[in-house]
Design a protein around this motif. Structure first.
Motif, short mmCIF file in Angstrom:
data_model
loop_
_atom_site.label_atom_id
_atom_site.label_comp_id
_atom_site.label_asym_id
_atom_site.label_seq_id
_atom_site.Cartn_x
_atom_site.Cartn_y
_atom_site.Cartn_z
N PRO A 279 0.90 -1.31 -0.20
CA PRO A 279 0.00 0.14 -0.24
C PRO A 279 0.64 1.52 -0.71
N SER B 267 -1.56 5.05 4.57
CA SER B 267 -1.74 4.30 5.37
C SER B 267 -2.12 5.13 6.34
N ASP B 268 -3.79 4.57 6.62
CA ASP B 268 -4.25 6.64 7.55
C ASP B 268 -4.16 6.19 9.13
N GLU C 206 -7.16 2.56 10.33
CA GLU C 206 -7.13 1.29 9.52
C GLU C 206 -6.27 0.95 10.84
N VAL D 297 -1.64 0.14 11.49
CA VAL D 297 -0.95 0.50 10.50
C VAL D 297 0.43 -0.74 11.33
N GLU E 240 4.31 -3.42 4.81
CA GLU E 240 4.49 -1.88 5.15
C GLU E 240 3.85 -0.87 4.24
N ALA E 241 2.86 0.25 4.63
CA ALA E 241 2.67 1.37 3.63
C ALA E 241 4.03 3.11 3.39
N THR F 150 2.83 6.56 5.90
CA THR F 150 1.56 6.60 7.02
C THR F 150 1.38 7.86 7.58
#
Length: 162
Positions: A70, A73-74, A78, A80, A104-105, A108
């Motif tokens: 991703p 990420s928010d 969600e 993380v 991991e995104a 973040t």
């Protein structure tokens, strides 16, 4: 020599590639290959019919690829993924394994974009609460009693004191 034609695959070259091979012109052959697109998605075997989403799912299934990493990420919506503890405790190999299994995104962040969060950092608590919707204009209004009601309350207090 400049060309206006964009060369994506060998099919765009026609017979030029064959003539360069048969004429033993290695320089021309190398130049023609260098002019082709370096992106593997432009190759003929990857031009599939269907929507982009369907094609991506089919290729992931065919090559048994994990889900893509991703990009964003928010934290407010969600959980993380954070592999920093794995890296500290178990080392680089374990970190790479964790990253492959559950990526991991890349970025973040919270619910608001970074530009807005920088502005909100310089605002008062009331302004921040208004922006997030925790505070409305009704909450800010002061419900003072009417002047007549204040006079009645004062008379009642005066009677109690006397």
């Amino acid at each position: 020599m400049q060309t206006t034609q964009v060369l994506l695959s060998e099919a765009h070259l026609g017979t030029k590639l064959n003539h360069a091979i048969s004429g033993e012109r290695r320089g021309e052959f190398g130049l023609l290959l260098a002019m082709l697109s370096a992106d593997a998605r432009d190759m003929a075997q990857f031009h599939l019919k269907g929507s982009d989403r369907e094609i991506e799912e089919r290729l992931h299934e065919q090559f048994e690829l994990p889900k893509s990493q991703p990009l964003l990420s928010d934290m407010s919506k969600e959980q993380v993924i954070d592999h920093s503890l794995v890296f500290q405790q178990q080392g680089l190999a374990a970190f790479h394994l964790s990253q492959c299994l559950q990526p991991e995104a890349v970025v973040t962040r919270g619910a608001v974009p970074i530009e807005v969060s920088q502005v909100l950092a310089n605002c008062s608590l009331v302004s921040k609460a208004k922006y997030t919707g925790d505070l409305t204009d009704e909450d800010l209004s002061i419900n003072t009693p009417h002047f007549v009601d204040q006079l009645v309350q004062q008379r009642l207090l005066a009677e109690i004191i006397v």
